[in-house]
Design a protein around this motif. Structure first.
Motif, PDB file in Angstrom:
ATOM      1  N   ALA A  82     -10.592  -5.649   2.104  1.00 46.61           N
ATOM      2  CA  ALA A  82      -9.772  -5.819   0.896  1.00 46.61           C
ATOM      3  C   ALA A  82      -9.170  -4.480   0.530  1.00 46.61           C
ATOM      4  O   ALA A  82      -9.836  -3.436   0.643  1.00 46.61           O
ATOM      5  CB  ALA A  82     -10.602  -6.371  -0.263  1.00 46.61           C
ATOM      6  N   PHE A  83      -7.924  -4.498   0.086  1.00 47.08           N
ATOM      7  CA  PHE A  83      -7.270  -3.272  -0.344  1.00 47.08           C
ATOM      8  C   PHE A  83      -7.810  -2.818  -1.693  1.00 47.08           C
ATOM      9  O   PHE A  83      -8.290  -3.627  -2.504  1.00 47.08           O
ATOM     10  CB  PHE A  83      -5.759  -3.481  -0.447  1.00 47.08           C
ATOM     11  CG  PHE A  83      -5.091  -3.739   0.872  1.00 47.08           C
ATOM     12  CD1 PHE A  83      -5.091  -2.779   1.880  1.00 47.08           C
ATOM     13  CD2 PHE A  83      -4.459  -4.942   1.129  1.00 47.08           C
ATOM     14  CE1 PHE A  83      -4.481  -3.018   3.097  1.00 47.08           C
ATOM     15  CE2 PHE A  83      -3.839  -5.199   2.335  1.00 47.08           C
ATOM     16  CZ  PHE A  83      -3.848  -4.223   3.325  1.00 47.08           C
ATOM     17  N   ALA A  84      -7.717  -1.507  -1.929  1.00 49.01           N
ATOM     18  CA  ALA A  84      -8.148  -0.960  -3.212  1.00 49.01           C
ATOM     19  C   ALA A  84      -7.267  -1.502  -4.330  1.00 49.01           C
ATOM     20  O   ALA A  84      -6.071  -1.780  -4.138  1.00 49.01           O
ATOM     21  CB  ALA A  84      -8.073   0.562  -3.173  1.00 49.01           C
ATOM     22  N   GLN A  85      -7.856  -1.674  -5.490  1.00 46.94           N
ATOM     23  CA  GLN A  85      -7.100  -2.159  -6.643  1.00 46.94           C
ATOM     24  C   GLN A  85      -6.061  -1.128  -7.051  1.00 46.94           C
ATOM     25  O   GLN A  85      -6.356   0.071  -7.142  1.00 46.94           O
ATOM     26  CB  GLN A  85      -8.040  -2.443  -7.809  1.00 46.94           C
ATOM     27  CG  GLN A  85      -7.353  -3.102  -8.996  1.00 46.94           C
ATOM     28  CD  GLN A  85      -8.348  -3.544 -10.057  1.00 46.94           C
ATOM     29  OE1 GLN A  85      -9.552  -3.430  -9.865  1.00 46.94           O
ATOM     30  NE2 GLN A  85      -7.840  -4.051 -11.162  1.00 46.94           N
ATOM     31  N   ARG A  93      -1.566  -4.523  -3.185  1.00 46.39           N
ATOM     32  CA  ARG A  93      -1.487  -5.405  -2.029  1.00 46.39           C
ATOM     33  C   ARG A  93      -2.781  -6.190  -1.923  1.00 46.39           C
ATOM     34  O   ARG A  93      -3.848  -5.734  -2.329  1.00 46.39           O
ATOM     35  CB  ARG A  93      -1.277  -4.604  -0.744  1.00 46.39           C
ATOM     36  CG  ARG A  93       0.043  -3.852  -0.691  1.00 46.39           C
ATOM     37  CD  ARG A  93       0.325  -3.378   0.723  1.00 46.39           C
ATOM     38  NE  ARG A  93      -0.715  -2.484   1.232  1.00 46.39           N
ATOM     39  CZ  ARG A  93      -0.892  -2.202   2.520  1.00 46.39           C
ATOM     40  NH1 ARG A  93      -0.124  -2.759   3.447  1.00 46.39           N
ATOM     41  NH2 ARG A  93      -1.838  -1.372   2.915  1.00 46.39           N
ATOM     42  N   SER A  94      -2.689  -7.374  -1.347  1.00 46.44           N
ATOM     43  CA  SER A  94      -3.876  -8.178  -1.088  1.00 46.44           C
ATOM     44  C   SER A  94      -3.861  -8.607   0.366  1.00 46.44           C
ATOM     45  O   SER A  94      -2.802  -8.874   0.949  1.00 46.44           O
ATOM     46  CB  SER A  94      -3.923  -9.396  -2.008  1.00 46.44           C
ATOM     47  OG  SER A  94      -2.795 -10.227  -1.809  1.00 46.44           O
ATOM     48  N   GLY A 115      -8.072  -5.118  11.732  1.00 42.85           N
ATOM     49  CA  GLY A 115      -6.692  -4.965  11.303  1.00 42.85           C
ATOM     50  C   GLY A 115      -6.262  -6.201  10.543  1.00 42.85           C
ATOM     51  O   GLY A 115      -6.652  -7.323  10.897  1.00 42.85           O
ATOM     52  N   THR A 116      -5.474  -6.017   9.511  1.00 39.14           N
ATOM     53  CA  THR A 116      -5.135  -7.117   8.618  1.00 39.14           C
ATOM     54  C   THR A 116      -3.632  -7.338   8.512  1.00 39.14           C
ATOM     55  O   THR A 116      -2.823  -6.553   8.995  1.00 39.14           O
ATOM     56  CB  THR A 116      -5.684  -6.854   7.199  1.00 39.14           C
ATOM     57  OG1 THR A 116      -5.019  -5.695   6.646  1.00 39.14           O
ATOM     58  CG2 THR A 116      -7.183  -6.642   7.210  1.00 39.14           C
ATOM     59  N   SER A 117      -3.304  -8.427   7.839  1.00 38.20           N
ATOM     60  CA  SER A 117      -1.937  -8.714   7.405  1.00 38.20           C
ATOM     61  C   SER A 117      -1.954  -8.847   5.887  1.00 38.20           C
ATOM     62  O   SER A 117      -2.741  -9.634   5.357  1.00 38.20           O
ATOM     63  CB  SER A 117      -1.421 -10.006   8.024  1.00 38.20           C
ATOM     64  OG  SER A 117      -0.143 -10.344   7.514  1.00 38.20           O
ATOM     65  N   PRO A 118      -1.120  -8.070   5.146  1.00 36.56           N
ATOM     66  CA  PRO A 118      -0.267  -6.985   5.635  1.00 36.56           C
ATOM     67  C   PRO A 118      -1.091  -5.840   6.220  1.00 36.56           C
ATOM     68  O   PRO A 118      -2.314  -5.840   6.131  1.00 36.56           O
ATOM     69  CB  PRO A 118       0.500  -6.561   4.392  1.00 36.56           C
ATOM     70  CG  PRO A 118      -0.388  -6.909   3.257  1.00 36.56           C
ATOM     71  CD  PRO A 118      -1.081  -8.178   3.673  1.00 36.56           C
ATOM     72  N   GLN A 119      -0.397  -4.862   6.806  1.00 39.76           N
ATOM     73  CA  GLN A 119      -1.044  -3.866   7.631  1.00 39.76           C
ATOM     74  C   GLN A 119      -2.101  -3.081   6.868  1.00 39.76           C
ATOM     75  O   GLN A 119      -1.815  -2.406   5.882  1.00 39.76           O
ATOM     76  CB  GLN A 119      -0.002  -2.891   8.198  1.00 39.76           C
ATOM     77  CG  GLN A 119       1.036  -3.543   9.081  1.00 39.76           C
ATOM     78  CD  GLN A 119       2.325  -3.831   8.346  1.00 39.76           C
ATOM     79  OE1 GLN A 119       2.292  -4.312   7.217  1.00 39.76           O
ATOM     80  NE2 GLN A 119       3.454  -3.529   8.964  1.00 39.76           N
TER      81      GLN A 119
END
Length: 376
Positions: A82-85, A93-94, A115-119
């Motif tokens: 998970a991206f940082a808040q 981003r989520s 690796g995720t989407s988005p990058q």
């Protein structure tokens, strides 16, 4: 007797296919997570026990599941990627889905990369139970610029993929971004440098070839027998990189002109760094993303891309409009090498003789997103 296991990820669940060294009869384990999107299912080659599944579920959203008993039971990650808040007043981003899973070096048990989407680039140090942002690229302003808008990129979203660990050095890492180019670290992710020299950009739009934003590597592979050689299937062709050079060479120009060198997937020979297989698709102006002319085929090179040979014996000769996604082609380590791919129409194909002849070993599965092979 050895066992070959295929981990098959699909739009509606995951399956595990197993066979002996003859690769003649297959047993099916699954479905797992029926109805959920599974982008990647990977068995840890270090312990040959731990399975990780990158899932997108209707009620849980994007998450990671872990099993140590071949899918009899699954444990959800306590803290998935998970991206940082974002700071108050700023757009954050989520994670839409985790796209790629890579076990770390053999001397780093329980360490995984995702690796995720988005990058985004993430790391787990506890066998996939908890994940944290890896390195600084997720929030680096320059990298964010190269990643582009979440509305850009491939039809199912931009993504970070092809996370590669040099088998000789756990601190030597590569990854690709679609879009955003190819990147390398020599210090375990502390710093990164761009590797896009020699890669073409889409013609006719005035794109700057020195800007990573305009580069879309589809799949990057490192040769098991020669870690100084990498191959790449790209939005703009097939490439090879021989280190210490930093310049990619477009070897896809040697493909038949009526087929071209556009595609998503490729796999490499485990013992011969001159041998690779690709599955080209129709990359004409409207990008149908189908087999060229409805006549699917694998193309093989045995001389590092100087020449290519069509390998379609056993495949349909016409009116077969499926293709193969970037994670959905792989090879085993037997001699001769077994090759495998899964199609967008839910068929699983194999060759026992390095592509000379193909047979369909499963059909009517959901759209196949990824296929991974391991010899046990």
């Amino acid at each position: 007797m050895t066992t070959v296991a295929l981990m098959v990820s699909t739009r509606k669940g995951a399956w595990i296919f197993q066979t002996d060294s003859n690769r003649a009869a297959w047993k099916v384990n699954g479905p797992h997570f029926l109805g959920h999107i599974i982008n990647h299912l990977v068995l840890d080659p270090r312990d040959r026990t731990t399975l990780l599944a990158a899932a997108s579920t209707g009620h849980l959203g994007p998450t990671i599941f872990r099993s140590t008993n071949w899918g009899q039971t699954w444990e959800e990650a306590a803290k998935p990627p998970a991206f940082a808040q974002a700071p108050e007043g700023q757009n954050g981003r989520s994670v839409k889905h985790t796209f790629w899973l890579t076990p770390a070096h053999g001397n780093e048990p329980d360490v995984w990369y995702a690796g995720t989407s988005p990058q985004g680039l993430f790391r787990s140090a506890d066998g996939g139970r908890t994940w944290a942002a890896f390195s600084s690229i997720n929030d680096d302003l320059k990298y964010r610029e190269w990643m582009g808008s979440e509305k850009d990129g491939t039809p199912d979203g931009p993504k970070l993929h092809s996370i590669i660990v040099d088998p000789r050095n756990p601190k030597h890492l590569y990854f690709g971004m679609s879009g955003g180019g190819v990147h390398e670290s020599l210090d375990g992710g502390e710093t990164w440098r761009v590797l896009i020299s020699g890669m073409d950009v889409v013609e006719g739009f005035g794109f700057d070839a020195t800007n990573p934003m305009f580069h879309d590597p589809h799949c990057i592979r490192l040769c098991p027998s020669n870690p100084d050689r990498l191959y790449q299937q790209n939005h703009c062709g097939i490439y090879r990189l021989d280190r210490p050079s930093d310049t990619w060479v477009r070897i896809g120009k040697n493909m038949p002109s009526e087929v071209g060198d556009i595609g998503f997937t490729m796999t490499l020979h485990p013992r011969d760094d001159n041998t690779a297989w690709v599955f080209p698709m129709d990359g004409t102006q409207v990008w149908p993303r189908t087999s060229p002319g409805g006549k699917p085929a694998v193309y093989a090179t045995h001389d590092g891309g100087a020449t290519w040979q069509r390998r379609d014996a056993g495949m349909p000769k016409e009116q077969a409009w499926w293709t193969v996604k970037r994670q959905a082609m792989c090879s085993d380590s037997h001699d001769p090498v077994g090759l495998y791919f899964g199609t967008t129409s839910g068929e699983l194909w194999m060759s026992r003789d390095e592509g000379q002849y193909w047979e369909c070993i499963a059909q009517h599965l959901p759209e196949i997103y990824a296929v991974e092979a391991i010899v046990l």
